[in-house]
Design an enzyme around this catalytic site. Structure first.
Site, PDB file in Angstrom:
ATOM      1  N   LYS A  70       0.795  -1.236   0.000  1.00 19.04           N
ATOM      2  CA  LYS A  70       0.000   0.000   0.000  1.00 19.04           C
ATOM      3  C   LYS A  70       0.824   1.282   0.000  1.00 19.04           C
ATOM      4  CE  LYS A  70      -3.257  -1.116  -0.781  1.00 19.04           C
ATOM      5  NZ  LYS A  70      -3.479  -1.874  -2.062  1.00 19.04           N
ATOM      6  N   GLY A  72       2.069   2.524  -2.818  1.00 19.64           N
ATOM      7  CA  GLY A  72       2.066   3.084  -4.167  1.00 19.64           C
ATOM      8  C   GLY A  72       2.732   2.157  -5.180  1.00 19.64           C
ATOM      9  N   TRP A  75       1.373   2.301  -8.782  1.00 20.72           N
ATOM     10  CA  TRP A  75       1.816   3.528  -9.454  1.00 20.72           C
ATOM     11  C   TRP A  75       3.263   3.394  -9.926  1.00 20.72           C
ATOM     12  CZ3 TRP A  75       2.847   8.714  -6.437  1.00 20.72           C
ATOM     13  CH2 TRP A  75       3.023   9.763  -7.349  1.00 20.72           C
ATOM     14  N   HIS A 135       7.383  -7.792  -2.282  1.00 19.85           N
ATOM     15  CA  HIS A 135       7.188  -7.111  -0.994  1.00 19.85           C
ATOM     16  C   HIS A 135       8.151  -7.680   0.055  1.00 19.85           C
ATOM     17  CE1 HIS A 135       3.640  -4.818  -1.996  1.00 19.85           C
ATOM     18  NE2 HIS A 135       2.821  -5.822  -2.065  1.00 19.85           N
TER      19      HIS A 135
HETATM   20  P1  A3P Z   1      -4.843   5.072  -0.967  1.00 20.43           P
HETATM   21  O1  A3P Z   1      -5.488   3.837  -0.408  1.00 20.43           O
HETATM   22  O2  A3P Z   1      -4.292   5.964   0.097  1.00 20.43           O
HETATM   23  O3  A3P Z   1      -5.699   5.796  -1.944  1.00 20.43           O
HETATM   24  P2  A3P Z   1      -0.274  -0.215  -3.613  1.00 20.43           P
HETATM   25  O4  A3P Z   1      -0.247   0.022  -5.092  1.00 20.43           O
HETATM   26  O5  A3P Z   1       1.082  -0.372  -3.018  1.00 20.43           O
HETATM   27  O6  A3P Z   1      -1.217  -1.293  -3.263  1.00 20.43           O
HETATM   28  O7  A3P Z   1      -0.778   1.157  -2.982  1.00 20.43           O
HETATM   29  C1  A3P Z   1      -2.087   1.588  -3.182  1.00 20.43           C
HETATM   30  C2  A3P Z   1      -2.147   3.066  -2.884  1.00 20.43           C
HETATM   31  O8  A3P Z   1      -1.608   3.800  -3.982  1.00 20.43           O
HETATM   32  C3  A3P Z   1      -3.592   3.522  -2.738  1.00 20.43           C
HETATM   33  O9  A3P Z   1      -3.559   4.599  -1.807  1.00 20.43           O
HETATM   34  C4  A3P Z   1      -3.900   3.977  -4.158  1.00 20.43           C
HETATM   35  O10 A3P Z   1      -5.011   4.829  -4.269  1.00 20.43           O
HETATM   36  C5  A3P Z   1      -2.606   4.667  -4.518  1.00 20.43           C
HETATM   37  N1  A3P Z   1      -2.406   4.781  -5.968  1.00 20.43           N
HETATM   38  C6  A3P Z   1      -2.710   3.876  -6.927  1.00 20.43           C
HETATM   39  N2  A3P Z   1      -2.391   4.334  -8.135  1.00 20.43           N
HETATM   40  C7  A3P Z   1      -1.873   5.565  -7.970  1.00 20.43           C
HETATM   41  C8  A3P Z   1      -1.366   6.558  -8.873  1.00 20.43           C
HETATM   42  N3  A3P Z   1      -1.351   6.342 -10.186  1.00 20.43           N
HETATM   43  N4  A3P Z   1      -0.910   7.709  -8.342  1.00 20.43           N
HETATM   44  C9  A3P Z   1      -0.928   7.930  -7.010  1.00 20.43           C
HETATM   45  N5  A3P Z   1      -1.403   7.039  -6.111  1.00 20.43           N
HETATM   46  C10 A3P Z   1      -1.870   5.859  -6.581  1.00 20.43           C
END
Ligand code: A3P
Length: 323
Positions: A70, A72, A75, A135
């Site tokens: 979680k 990012g 992304w 991870h």
């Molecule tokens: P939130 O739950 O705070 O919105 P992971 O990819 O490690 O599972 O993390 C998920 C987090 O990254 C979520 O945060 C998600 O909304 C956010 N996220 C996903 N895609 C993103 C993007 N393109 N830019 C910024 N944040 C992103």
């Protein structure tokens, strides 16, 4: 049918034998987490962990994105994919793979995808440099990663937002009949280190210390840094991975183009990410929630904030790392 990620049985004999020796605690989604090499894993992922530890042979040109859950990951998978494949797939390419594939498909997890049910995954479709993710904590990485010249990009996020994001995500993964986990109960577990690939602080510190010792091998990044200065960090990644942006590319605004394709708005509104699912059963949409810094302010009480800050202070003291 039950989604793959909920399956706890059907592990190999070797894995079941290992599991029977490990400390265990209740999980957030599946029934149990197991402590292996100091960190908490599900039975399903443990199978992938022991298999990739045994069989994965890193190439010198491999790039491994390691993250805390979680932070990012989705992304940064998209950004790394777009970055290293920008000659094959320029940002205005009509059929850019990111437009029709979830980033987790393009940059698969070693222990959660490639090796989860397969000791000998097929790598024939991977172009060099191969991009993988994990991870795993530093001390649990397959040995060949340290023995090779491959590069590691590490991403983490402040623990308050990480916790809220993990709490929301794991509640989405629970089947309706399982009910949802309360914020209070899961917060206690997170603070005690009993979370997916937790303890969070030990995970972060493991990579922090290694990145200080070997800055050419490990690039340490944060979600907040990426949000605040995306251009700067994308350029830094290009330099670190040996594919810096050229003057010609700057004239064509390639950096901006990559950031645009990978933006939360763009990715989260694609059909594949609204309606698709991973082979492990998670809806692609669960990886996109708010995508903001500071959502913890809408959820955590003052006492919770104080408790987390105190843990951070104690754990990070003297490390030079701050959230
Ligand atoms: P939130 O739950 O705070 O919105 P992971 O990819 O490690 O599972 O993390 C998920 C987090 O990254 C979520 O945060 C998600 O909304 C956010 N996220 C996903 N895609 C993103 C993007 N393109 N830019 C910024 N944040 C992103």
């Amino acid at each position: 049918p039950m989604p793959e990620y909920l399956k706890e049985q059907d592990r190999s004999h070797e894995c079941m034998k290992l599991i029977s020796t490990l400390p265990t605690k209740p999980g957030w989604v599946v029934t149990a987490l197991y402590n292996y090499q100091g960190f908490w894993h599900t039975a399903r992922q443990l199978q992938g962990v022991i298999s990739c530890q045994k069989h994965y042979k890193a190439h010198d040109t491999d790039i491994l994105l390691v993250t805390t859950p979680k932070s990012g990951t989705t992304w940064l998978k998209a950004i790394l994919f777009a970055l290293v494949n920008r000659t094959r797939f320029p940002q205005h390419h009509d059929h850019h793979p990111l437009l029709s594939n979830n980033p987790h498909v393009l940059v698969p997890f070693l222990e959660l995808k490639l090796y989860v049910d397969d000791e000998n995954p097929d790598f024939s479709s991977f172009a060099s440099p191969r991009l993988f993710s994990s991870h795993l904590p530093y001390n649990s990485l397959p040995k060949s990663i340290g023995d090779s010249q491959c590069k590691i990009v590490y991403l983490c996020r402040n623990p308050k937002d990480t916790f809220i994001s993990l709490w929301a995500f794991t509640n989405k993964l629970r089947l309706q009949e399982m009910g949802i986990n309360s914020l209070e109960e899961t917060f206690d577990k997170f603070c005690e280190g009993v979370s997916l690939y937790g303890p969070f602080w030990e995970h972060v510190l493991g990579y922090w210390h290694e990145s200080l010792k070997h800055p050419d091998k490990i690039c340490f990044m944060t979600y907040e840094g990426m949000k605040e200065q995306p251009e700067l960090h994308l350029r830094k990644l290009g330099d670190f991975l040996g594919c810096p942006f050229s003057i010609e590319e700057d004239k064509e605004s390639v950096v901006e183009g990559i950031l645009e394709i990978c933006s939360f708005d763009n990715l989260s509104n694609l059909k594949v990410n609204k309606e698709g699912k991973l082979s492990s059963g998670e809806d692609n949409s669960t990886f996109f929630r708010k995508g903001e810094v500071g959502d913890w302010k809408n959820h955590l009480t003052t006492e919770m904030v104080e408790r987390l800050e105190k843990i951070c202070e104690e754990k990070l003291e003297g490390s030079g790392l701050k959230f």
